[in-house]
Design an enzyme around this catalytic site. Structure first.
Site, mmCIF file in Angstrom:
data_model
loop_
_atom_site.group_PDB
_atom_site.id
_atom_site.type_symbol
_atom_site.label_atom_id
_atom_site.label_comp_id
_atom_site.label_asym_id
_atom_site.label_seq_id
_atom_site.Cartn_x
_atom_site.Cartn_y
_atom_site.Cartn_z
ATOM 1 N N ARG A 257 4.269 -0.475 -4.469
ATOM 2 C CA ARG A 257 4.015 -0.763 -3.157
ATOM 3 C C ARG A 257 2.747 -1.952 -3.249
ATOM 4 O O ARG A 257 2.261 -2.460 -2.200
ATOM 5 C CB ARG A 257 3.845 0.419 -2.315
ATOM 6 C CG ARG A 257 5.024 1.191 -2.130
ATOM 7 C CD ARG A 257 4.757 2.289 -1.204
ATOM 8 N NE ARG A 257 4.648 1.884 0.058
ATOM 9 C CZ ARG A 257 5.508 1.464 1.047
ATOM 10 N NH1 ARG A 257 6.758 1.898 0.795
ATOM 11 N NH2 ARG A 257 5.247 1.161 2.439
ATOM 12 N N CYS B 191 0.940 -1.298 -0.064
ATOM 13 C CA CYS B 191 -0.107 -0.014 -0.061
ATOM 14 C C CYS B 191 0.740 1.418 0.066
ATOM 15 O O CYS B 191 1.795 1.466 0.795
ATOM 16 C CB CYS B 191 -1.123 0.102 1.125
ATOM 17 S SG CYS B 191 -2.159 -1.327 1.028
ATOM 18 N N GLU C 164 9.035 -15.230 -9.431
ATOM 19 C CA GLU C 164 7.927 -14.046 -9.184
ATOM 20 C C GLU C 164 7.868 -13.196 -10.485
ATOM 21 O O GLU C 164 6.760 -12.736 -10.623
ATOM 22 C CB GLU C 164 8.859 -13.342 -8.318
ATOM 23 C CG GLU C 164 9.933 -12.771 -8.621
ATOM 24 C CD GLU C 164 10.811 -11.779 -7.174
ATOM 25 O OE1 GLU C 164 9.843 -11.072 -6.543
ATOM 26 O OE2 GLU C 164 11.819 -11.727 -7.163
ATOM 27 N N TRP D 167 -2.284 -3.000 -1.640
ATOM 28 C CA TRP D 167 -2.174 -4.400 -1.490
ATOM 29 C C TRP D 167 -3.289 -4.852 -0.873
ATOM 30 O O TRP D 167 -2.724 -4.995 0.513
ATOM 31 C CB TRP D 167 -0.762 -4.521 -1.368
ATOM 32 C CG TRP D 167 -0.097 -6.108 -1.578
ATOM 33 C CD1 TRP D 167 -0.034 -6.338 -2.820
ATOM 34 C CD2 TRP D 167 -0.007 -6.815 -0.757
ATOM 35 N NE1 TRP D 167 0.667 -7.851 -2.460
ATOM 36 C CE2 TRP D 167 0.504 -8.226 -1.104
ATOM 37 C CE3 TRP D 167 -0.288 -7.142 0.745
ATOM 38 C CZ2 TRP D 167 0.566 -9.283 -0.475
ATOM 39 C CZ3 TRP D 167 -0.051 -8.306 1.377
ATOM 40 C CH2 TRP D 167 0.451 -9.357 0.933
ATOM 41 N N LYS E 190 6.407 -4.413 -3.121
ATOM 42 C CA LYS E 190 7.630 -4.520 -2.732
ATOM 43 C C LYS E 190 7.985 -4.518 -1.248
ATOM 44 O O LYS E 190 8.981 -4.982 -0.915
ATOM 45 C CB LYS E 190 8.302 -3.329 -3.612
ATOM 46 C CG LYS E 190 9.658 -2.987 -3.306
ATOM 47 C CD LYS E 190 10.407 -2.529 -4.616
ATOM 48 C CE LYS E 190 11.835 -2.306 -4.467
ATOM 49 N NZ LYS E 190 12.162 -3.996 -5.023
ATOM 50 N N GLU F 251 18.727 -17.172 -5.937
ATOM 51 C CA GLU F 251 18.059 -16.166 -6.203
ATOM 52 C C GLU F 251 17.557 -16.016 -7.812
ATOM 53 O O GLU F 251 16.595 -15.751 -8.154
ATOM 54 C CB GLU F 251 19.205 -15.138 -6.186
ATOM 55 C CG GLU F 251 19.065 -13.555 -6.582
ATOM 56 C CD GLU F 251 17.865 -12.768 -5.815
ATOM 57 O OE1 GLU F 251 17.192 -13.269 -4.558
ATOM 58 O OE2 GLU F 251 17.754 -11.620 -6.190
ATOM 59 N N ASN G 122 -2.302 2.095 5.511
ATOM 60 C CA ASN G 122 -1.536 0.836 4.925
ATOM 61 C C ASN G 122 -1.341 -0.138 6.119
ATOM 62 O O ASN G 122 -0.978 0.538 7.167
ATOM 63 C CB ASN G 122 -0.152 1.540 4.480
ATOM 64 C CG ASN G 122 0.845 0.399 4.133
ATOM 65 O OD1 ASN G 122 0.717 -0.773 4.243
ATOM 66 N ND2 ASN G 122 2.010 0.852 4.325
ATOM 67 N N GLY G 123 -1.271 -1.299 6.211
ATOM 68 C CA GLY G 123 -1.188 -2.064 7.358
ATOM 69 C C GLY G 123 -2.275 -2.926 7.618
ATOM 70 O O GLY G 123 -3.208 -3.096 6.844
ATOM 71 N N LYS H 160 13.809 -15.157 -8.859
ATOM 72 C CA LYS H 160 13.546 -14.034 -9.840
ATOM 73 C C LYS H 160 12.481 -14.668 -10.818
ATOM 74 O O LYS H 160 11.600 -14.133 -11.335
ATOM 75 C CB LYS H 160 14.726 -13.578 -10.642
ATOM 76 C CG LYS H 160 15.798 -12.678 -9.631
ATOM 77 C CD LYS H 160 15.358 -11.448 -9.565
ATOM 78 C CE LYS H 160 14.706 -11.277 -8.118
ATOM 79 N NZ LYS H 160 15.339 -10.780 -6.982
ATOM 80 N N HIS I 217 19.913 -36.633 -4.281
ATOM 81 C CA HIS I 217 19.295 -37.257 -2.890
ATOM 82 C C HIS I 217 17.641 -37.127 -3.009
ATOM 83 O O HIS I 217 16.861 -37.021 -2.244
ATOM 84 C CB HIS I 217 19.655 -36.686 -1.757
ATOM 85 C CG HIS I 217 21.356 -36.835 -1.427
ATOM 86 N ND1 HIS I 217 21.874 -37.987 -1.069
ATOM 87 C CD2 HIS I 217 22.437 -35.973 -1.506
ATOM 88 C CE1 HIS I 217 22.914 -38.139 -0.917
ATOM 89 N NE2 HIS I 217 23.258 -36.780 -1.272
HETATM 90 C C1 F6R Z 1 12.606 -10.592 -4.333
HETATM 91 C C2 F6R Z 1 12.134 -9.508 -3.366
HETATM 92 C C3 F6R Z 1 11.857 -10.034 -1.859
HETATM 93 C C4 F6R Z 1 12.576 -9.156 -1.142
HETATM 94 C C5 F6R Z 1 11.894 -9.478 0.280
HETATM 95 C C6 F6R Z 1 12.558 -8.523 1.480
HETATM 96 O O1 F6R Z 1 12.825 -9.740 -5.716
HETATM 97 O O2 F6R Z 1 12.545 -8.368 -3.835
HETATM 98 O O3 F6R Z 1 11.905 -11.337 -1.884
HETATM 99 O O4 F6R Z 1 13.789 -9.255 -1.359
HETATM 100 O O5 F6R Z 1 10.312 -9.101 0.301
HETATM 101 O O6 F6R Z 1 12.156 -7.369 1.398
HETATM 102 P P1 F6R Z 1 13.289 -6.292 2.059
HETATM 103 O O7 F6R Z 1 14.723 -6.385 1.647
HETATM 104 O O8 F6R Z 1 12.606 -4.947 1.978
HETATM 105 O O9 F6R Z 1 13.208 -6.597 3.509
#
Ligand code: F6R
Length: 624
Positions: free
Chosen positions: A27, A2, A500, A84, A619, A493, A110-111, A497, A516
């Site tokens: 957000r 949000c 997502e 969100w 995000k 990682e 937000n929250g 990527k 295994h």
């Molecule tokens: C993946 C991504 C998320 C963040 C995670 C932590 O591309 O962006 O997995 O890494 O939500 O976010 P922060 O670093 O803001 O605590």
């Protein structure tokens, strides 16, 4: 999670708020809405499920149908929200702003208000009709009730309501009867104040008002702010006046714009050399490693006997790299935990434990709660963060800021590279504090780090074959990623990527673990990305990895091998070879991650998905 904007001043509030929402859309993008107090003194609201374009269309329609020459939303005081969804489906009804029955109050939130069922039942019992399924709407009714009961103004009414709320919230509110002010309040969710000339702003982060001012004020926990054209006033939830912490935003508007790229993520991938270089530059001064904030005695770092790294998602992967570097350079044992698991399993912490919390946003609820748990157990907390003054660094004992600038694409790219850089800096800082490395050894390691931005640039120039390959494998059912040592977090990682962004089944494994169980997943043609260890730096692992490639090739996998330039054996074994510059093993994730970011972005584009705003994600995740 949000995005919130508030404005009061001489400009069109609608324009300011809509521009802020566009900058905050990363957000959350389940719905968007805006409320203004019109010239005629009415509270006017427009909101729509889906992306901001849907709200634009709604506003254009309303303007077309209005008799008002300036449009129905003309006014100078307004709030906006990009959502969100938590409570209630992402539809028009649940979109913010929410209002009370008389349409006097508009609130954006937000929250999560944890005691919302109880508050809602109370309102329903009193005969109030709620029109949405959200926890947020309750706030509008409660504030209206406080005003009806005689609260002297919106700020006091909001303060009284905040004292009754549990959970995490940022609230920004308008009162139709007092168009000269906007009120904001926060607990466990972010809110910053932007200071203009004869105008003031509120935003979930500074991107909301970066086009208008670089002067900002941090709001603390459990604080409330009232803004007007002339100024602002901050009080805490007990009603006591407090000083905000002013700061100047150190990045430009250009950083929050696409700059000719189709997607922010593509721009942010290219910005990685700068993100790494800026993070390095900020932390090595006069031959010594410097943290940004240190509210602890330096003897504390010297006496640390155990390190926990807590983080989520990509930041957790940076933490896995931290384990290798810190253990190798300092011989202190390091455990890496997903922040969401940490406090629920009663980890063994004491005064000699250092808890490193990695979070680009500095507001991730899981990580914040892990930090609080660590502090309750009297451990020392060091935060690695990309957002100045966010809640996690505020609560930590020491802070190492990454200098990646704003990251708008939801998927972490340049902030991940900056986090990897930061954990390497931290490893050296601990080695320096404990004397496990001599000054000249630290200088040599730092010099190797300083060579990385140029190697990242070189990697970015040879990335085209990855794009071609991505398009070839875009229709695959799944992609597996294998790594060993620091290559394993890189594999994780790469898989994250791809999941997502491209909504594909993707998994990362330690290559030795494959036999295994997961090897059963291999079928003819399945793309498997292999992050090869250096034949010079890790010869034994390199040998083992060649065997792992042979095992999967024998079962028909299509191997895509990331290897150091000149690795002839890897070249022999690979169906597709991606050659990368030679780098020291502990630093190599700064290079090996890049092709995997590009692979995921390109596959997502080929499959027709929005690279910057993947479905279901936001995000900053400010709920547990
Ligand atoms: C993946 C991504 C998320 C963040 C995670 C932590 O591309 O962006 O997995 O890494 O939500 O976010 P922060 O670093 O803001 O605590």
């Amino acid at each position: 999670m949000c995005g919130i904007v508030g404005y009061v001043g001489p400009r069109s509030a609608l324009e300011v708020v809509m521009q802020g929402l566009r900058r905050l859309e990363y957000r959350g993008y389940d719905s968007a809405g805006v409320a203004v107090i019109s010239e005629s003194g009415e509270l006017r609201t427009a909101k729509k499920a889906g992306r901001i374009e849907n709200l634009d269309a709604e506003l254009a329609l309303a303007a077309g149908q209005s008799d008002d020459a300036d449009g129905p939303m003309a006014g100078h005081t307004g709030v906006g929200h990009t959502r969100w969804a938590t409570h209630g489906a992402p539809n028009d009804q649940n979109a913010h702003p929410h209002s009370d029955a008389t349409h006097r109050i508009a609130v954006v939130h937000n929250g999560i208000i944890e005691n919302f069922s109880e508050l809602r039942s109370g309102l329903e019992f009193a005969g109030v009709e709620l029109v949405s399924e959200t926890d947020s709407e309750t706030v509008a009714h409660l504030v209206a009730a406080e005003l009806d009961a005689g609260a002297p103004g919106l700020a006091e009414a909001v303060r009284r309501v905040c004292c009754r709320l549990q959970g995490a919230f940022t609230l920004v509110l308008l009162d139709r009867d007092h168009p000269e002010t906007v009120v904001g309040a926060r607990r466990n969710s972010p809110l910053v104040l932007g200071l203009g000339e004869g105008e003031n702003f509120l935003g979930s982060d500074v991107a909301a008002f970066i086009s208008y001012t670089k002067e900002a004020v941090e709001l603390g926990q459990d604080q409330l702010v009232e803004i007007s054209r002339e100024g602002y006033r901050i009080i805490d939830f007990d009603g006591v006046g407090v000083e905000g912490k002013p700061f100047t935003i150190d990045w430009d508007l250009a950083a929050a714009e696409k700059g000719g790229y189709d997607y922010f993520m593509l721009k942010e991938i290219q910005e990685q050399p700068t993100a790494v270089a800026d993070t390095l530059r900020a932390h090595y001064l006069d031959g010594r490693i410097a943290l940004d904030e240190q509210r602890l005695d330096s003897s504390v770092l010297r006496e640390v006997d155990k390190v926990f790294v807590v983080a989520c998602g990509s930041a957790y992967h940076a933490g896995l790299i931290a384990k290798h570097a810190i253990e190798h350079w300092t011989r202190i044992p390091v455990e890496v935990e997903m922040a969401s698991e940490f406090r629920y399993r009663d980890p063994v912490l004491d005064q000699q434990t250092l808890v490193v919390a990695i979070s680009q946003s500095g507001e991730t609820a899981d990580t914040l709660e892990a930090v609080r748990h660590a502090k309750e157990q009297r451990a020392t907390v060091l935060a690695i963060c990309n957002t100045n003054g966010a809640q996690i660094p505020r609560e930590a004992d020491a802070v190492l800021y990454t200098h990646a600038g704003p990251e708008i694409g939801v998927a972490a790219t340049k902030t991940f590279s900056a986090q990897v850089t930061a954990v390497l800096i931290l490893g050296l800082a601990l080695a320096e504090a404990r004397g496990t490395k001599y000054g000249d050894e630290i200088a040599a390691e730092y010099e190797a780090l300083q060579a990385m931005p140029a190697l990242i640039t070189e990697t970015l120039t040879v990335i085209e074959p990855v794009r071609v390959l991505a398009r070839e494998i875009a229709d695959s059912k799944a992609v597996l990623f294998l790594g060993r040592h620091v290559g394993y977090p890189v594999a994780l990682e790469g898989a994250l990527k791809l999941k997502e962004l491209a909504y594909m089944h993707a998994e990362g494994f330690p290559a030795g673990e494959l036999k295994h169980g997961p090897i059963a997943l291999i079928e003819p043609g399945l793309p498997v990305v292999v992050v090869m260890p250096s034949p010079v730096g890790r010869p034994l692992l390199h040998q083992k990895m060649l065997s792992n490639i042979a095992e999967i090739s024998a079962r028909g996998a299509r191997t895509i091998v990331l290897a150091e330039q000149g690795d002839l054996m890897a070249a022999k074994h690979a169906a597709h070879l991606i050659e990368l510059p030679v780098a020291p093993t502990l630093l190599s994730p700064l290079l090996t991650t890049i092709p995997l970011q590009v692979l995921a972005a390109e596959i997502a584009q080929s499959r027709g998905f929005d690279v910057d705003k993947p479905r279901n994600l936001a995000k900053s995740v400010t709920v547990e």
